[in-house]
Design a protein around this motif. Sequence first.
Motif, PDB file in Angstrom:
ATOM      1  N   VAL A  71       0.865  -1.183   0.000  1.00  0.00           N
ATOM      2  CA  VAL A  71       0.000   0.000   0.000  1.00  0.00           C
ATOM      3  C   VAL A  71       0.905   1.238   0.000  1.00  0.00           C
ATOM      4  O   VAL A  71       1.780   1.357   0.849  1.00  0.00           O
ATOM      5  CB  VAL A  71      -0.918   0.009   1.234  1.00  0.00           C
ATOM      6  CG1 VAL A  71      -1.749   1.275   1.287  1.00  0.00           C
ATOM      7  CG2 VAL A  71      -1.827  -1.212   1.209  1.00  0.00           C
ATOM      8  N   PRO A  72       0.728   2.142  -0.977  1.00  0.00           N
ATOM      9  CA  PRO A  72       1.643   3.276  -1.094  1.00  0.00           C
ATOM     10  C   PRO A  72       1.708   4.106   0.189  1.00  0.00           C
ATOM     11  O   PRO A  72       0.716   4.241   0.907  1.00  0.00           O
ATOM     12  CB  PRO A  72       1.039   4.114  -2.234  1.00  0.00           C
ATOM     13  CG  PRO A  72       0.168   3.186  -2.986  1.00  0.00           C
ATOM     14  CD  PRO A  72      -0.310   2.163  -2.012  1.00  0.00           C
ATOM     15  N   ARG A  73       2.890   4.673   0.438  1.00  0.00           N
ATOM     16  CA  ARG A  73       3.094   5.456   1.650  1.00  0.00           C
ATOM     17  C   ARG A  73       2.182   6.673   1.695  1.00  0.00           C
ATOM     18  O   ARG A  73       1.774   7.122   2.757  1.00  0.00           O
ATOM     19  CB  ARG A  73       4.562   5.923   1.711  1.00  0.00           C
ATOM     20  CG  ARG A  73       5.174   5.867   3.082  1.00  0.00           C
ATOM     21  CD  ARG A  73       6.695   5.927   2.944  1.00  0.00           C
ATOM     22  NE  ARG A  73       7.130   7.250   2.514  1.00  0.00           N
ATOM     23  CZ  ARG A  73       7.629   8.151   3.368  1.00  0.00           C
ATOM     24  NH1 ARG A  73       7.770   7.874   4.633  1.00  0.00           N
ATOM     25  NH2 ARG A  73       8.015   9.337   2.940  1.00  0.00           N
TER      26      ARG A  73
ATOM     27  N   THR B  50      -0.945   6.355   3.904  1.00  0.00           N
ATOM     28  CA  THR B  50      -0.772   6.609   5.335  1.00  0.00           C
ATOM     29  C   THR B  50      -0.615   8.100   5.570  1.00  0.00           C
ATOM     30  O   THR B  50      -1.198   8.655   6.505  1.00  0.00           O
ATOM     31  CB  THR B  50       0.492   5.897   5.857  1.00  0.00           C
ATOM     32  OG1 THR B  50       0.573   4.628   5.243  1.00  0.00           O
ATOM     33  CG2 THR B  50       0.456   5.756   7.357  1.00  0.00           C
ATOM     34  N   GLU B  51       0.176   8.756   4.715  1.00  0.00           N
ATOM     35  CA  GLU B  51       0.407  10.184   4.907  1.00  0.00           C
ATOM     36  C   GLU B  51      -0.898  10.962   4.824  1.00  0.00           C
ATOM     37  O   GLU B  51      -1.156  11.854   5.635  1.00  0.00           O
ATOM     38  CB  GLU B  51       1.402  10.700   3.867  1.00  0.00           C
ATOM     39  CG  GLU B  51       2.815  10.228   4.148  1.00  0.00           C
ATOM     40  CD  GLU B  51       3.812  10.773   3.155  1.00  0.00           C
ATOM     41  OE1 GLU B  51       3.390  11.369   2.139  1.00  0.00           O
ATOM     42  OE2 GLU B  51       5.021  10.599   3.400  1.00  0.00           O
TER      43      GLU B  51
ATOM     44  N   ILE C  15      -7.703   2.538   6.542  1.00  0.00           N
ATOM     45  CA  ILE C  15      -7.149   2.864   5.228  1.00  0.00           C
ATOM     46  C   ILE C  15      -6.190   1.783   4.725  1.00  0.00           C
ATOM     47  O   ILE C  15      -6.360   1.262   3.625  1.00  0.00           O
ATOM     48  CB  ILE C  15      -6.401   4.230   5.269  1.00  0.00           C
ATOM     49  CG1 ILE C  15      -7.331   5.327   5.790  1.00  0.00           C
ATOM     50  CG2 ILE C  15      -5.840   4.577   3.905  1.00  0.00           C
ATOM     51  CD1 ILE C  15      -8.590   5.548   4.989  1.00  0.00           C
ATOM     52  N   VAL C  16      -5.194   1.422   5.513  1.00  0.00           N
ATOM     53  CA  VAL C  16      -4.137   0.547   4.985  1.00  0.00           C
ATOM     54  C   VAL C  16      -4.576  -0.919   4.939  1.00  0.00           C
ATOM     55  O   VAL C  16      -4.470  -1.568   3.900  1.00  0.00           O
ATOM     56  CB  VAL C  16      -2.836   0.696   5.816  1.00  0.00           C
ATOM     57  CG1 VAL C  16      -1.772  -0.261   5.303  1.00  0.00           C
ATOM     58  CG2 VAL C  16      -2.339   2.125   5.727  1.00  0.00           C
ATOM     59  N   ILE C  17      -5.088  -1.438   6.067  1.00  0.00           N
ATOM     60  CA  ILE C  17      -5.408  -2.874   6.102  1.00  0.00           C
ATOM     61  C   ILE C  17      -6.505  -3.267   5.103  1.00  0.00           C
ATOM     62  O   ILE C  17      -6.374  -4.275   4.415  1.00  0.00           O
ATOM     63  CB  ILE C  17      -5.720  -3.327   7.545  1.00  0.00           C
ATOM     64  CG1 ILE C  17      -4.413  -3.282   8.360  1.00  0.00           C
ATOM     65  CG2 ILE C  17      -6.304  -4.727   7.578  1.00  0.00           C
ATOM     66  CD1 ILE C  17      -4.574  -3.619   9.816  1.00  0.00           C
ATOM     67  N   PRO C  18      -7.588  -2.471   4.965  1.00  0.00           N
ATOM     68  CA  PRO C  18      -8.582  -2.856   3.946  1.00  0.00           C
ATOM     69  C   PRO C  18      -7.965  -2.972   2.547  1.00  0.00           C
ATOM     70  O   PRO C  18      -8.299  -3.879   1.787  1.00  0.00           O
ATOM     71  CB  PRO C  18      -9.606  -1.719   4.001  1.00  0.00           C
ATOM     72  CG  PRO C  18      -9.475  -1.149   5.355  1.00  0.00           C
ATOM     73  CD  PRO C  18      -8.024  -1.298   5.736  1.00  0.00           C
TER      74      PRO C  18
END
Lengths: 271, 253
Positions: free
Chosen positions: A163-165, A168-169, A185-188
Amino acid sequence: MVEGAAPRLTRRRRRQLVLSAEYLVFAVLIVVLVFQADWHQIHTNFGNWSIAKQLFPDIITVGLRNTLIFTVTGFAFGLAGGLVLALMRLSSAAPYRWFALAYIEVFRGLPALLIFVFVGTGVPLAFPGANLPGGVYGQAALALALVSAAYMAETVRAGIEAVPRGQTEAARSLGMSHGKAMRSIVIPQALRIVIPPLTNELVLLFKDSSLALYLGITLQQRELSKFAKDAASQQGNTTPIIMAAVCYLIITIPLSYLARRLEARQKKGQR
Amino acid sequence: MIEVSDLHKSFGDLEVLRGIDLAVEAGEVVCVIGPSGSGKSTLLRCVNLLEQPTSGTVTVDGVELTDPECDLDAVRRRIGMVFQQFNLFPHLSVLANVTVAQRNVLRRPMADARRVARDNLERVGLGDKIDAYPAQLSGGQQQRVAIARALAMGPSVMLFDEPTSALDPELVGDVLGVMRGLAHDGMTMMVVTHEMTFAREVADRVIFMDGGLIVEEGPAAELIGAPSTDRARTFLSRVLDPAAAQVGEVEDT
């Protein structure tokens, strides 16, 4: 074409010859096998319809049913464990990382059979009185989860890292905590990425569930392999094994196909 | 509103910011320009601490973000940020992109979050794209959703990190139009950009950075129209008219 000594074979002609030779070898092998085999024996021992009929409905209501229960519970707990291990692998706390790495290396390095024997005999000794809920079902789920969690942890970790950084940002810049950003956001997105490899893992687990026969199961707790093995030795006939094989393939082939489809669709979706 | 003092940032041996002092007043629009590698994006990312400064302080709206005791998540709610690559959440619809943080950060009830999202999507001209997914939108539309997403949190400051650099030239105008409207409504904005026309028209002040330092700053028309340093003059003449540039007049690293 080389000048002077004109080659006897053109490139196209040579390719045709090589190809026909390959087909010929294959055909000869098949013919030899077909003529060497004892078809009468094969028919009575492998495709014996009267024996096959006796297997129903138990092969489905006991064998396949238990195989599915073992697989699905093992997969569910394994995925939960794998997700936790993956997050530990990526944790900023070093002891978590070490523990997760050690777990993954140990359980990926051991034969699943050992884990089953260990869960069947070692766990009751180590934790006396601590009976797993569901008895053998709990033990099988635990053994399969212990094995698959190690594999799934690495898969899920790769998914999270894919997952692109910027995701997260963006989440953090909106005021989400690290945990919230991971959860919503990230885990899904990571799970979406790892659905195809997890489907393959499900196929592997489905086959590994046959190891439940090392847990000391009762007649009603037999899964496909054990059921077929018992029926085969009872009847002195291999037909039940073939029937069990068909049951496995009915599940695994569509699953593998699904995994390939999902993978192809994801590749296409990437811009 | 934003105060930066003696800010340093190094990545390993590379010193990207070498002592930045800067203040942005409430309602002010400041554009940061300069060659790539000059540290302007890093400076912007230090303002909401997406990048941890090596030393120096950053204060926004009276809260010092560089204080180790500072609740960063709380301050970041009031600092909207727009990225060059949009960074929309691809697994969520446009509406969910704009509501997700309102829900899980501000704990707004769903109905309120939806209303705020709709209002802000209308504001950026995308009220009809609520149910679309990011992949179905053009770059310009994605960037406007990203702006709406930041605005929905009710920020007191907006940071823009080269918001039009990844867009088709044709679509740049829509995004700049939205930003112009925001500036008009009195939003405090810090914009890293290469759009000189926008900077000249909209910015109250322009900052020219090079080599991790602020080389020159002043009112937009003055700095862009008649820069006083050689470095800014060369940069601006090359950006405003690339065809007239002389080969070798700046070091190409």
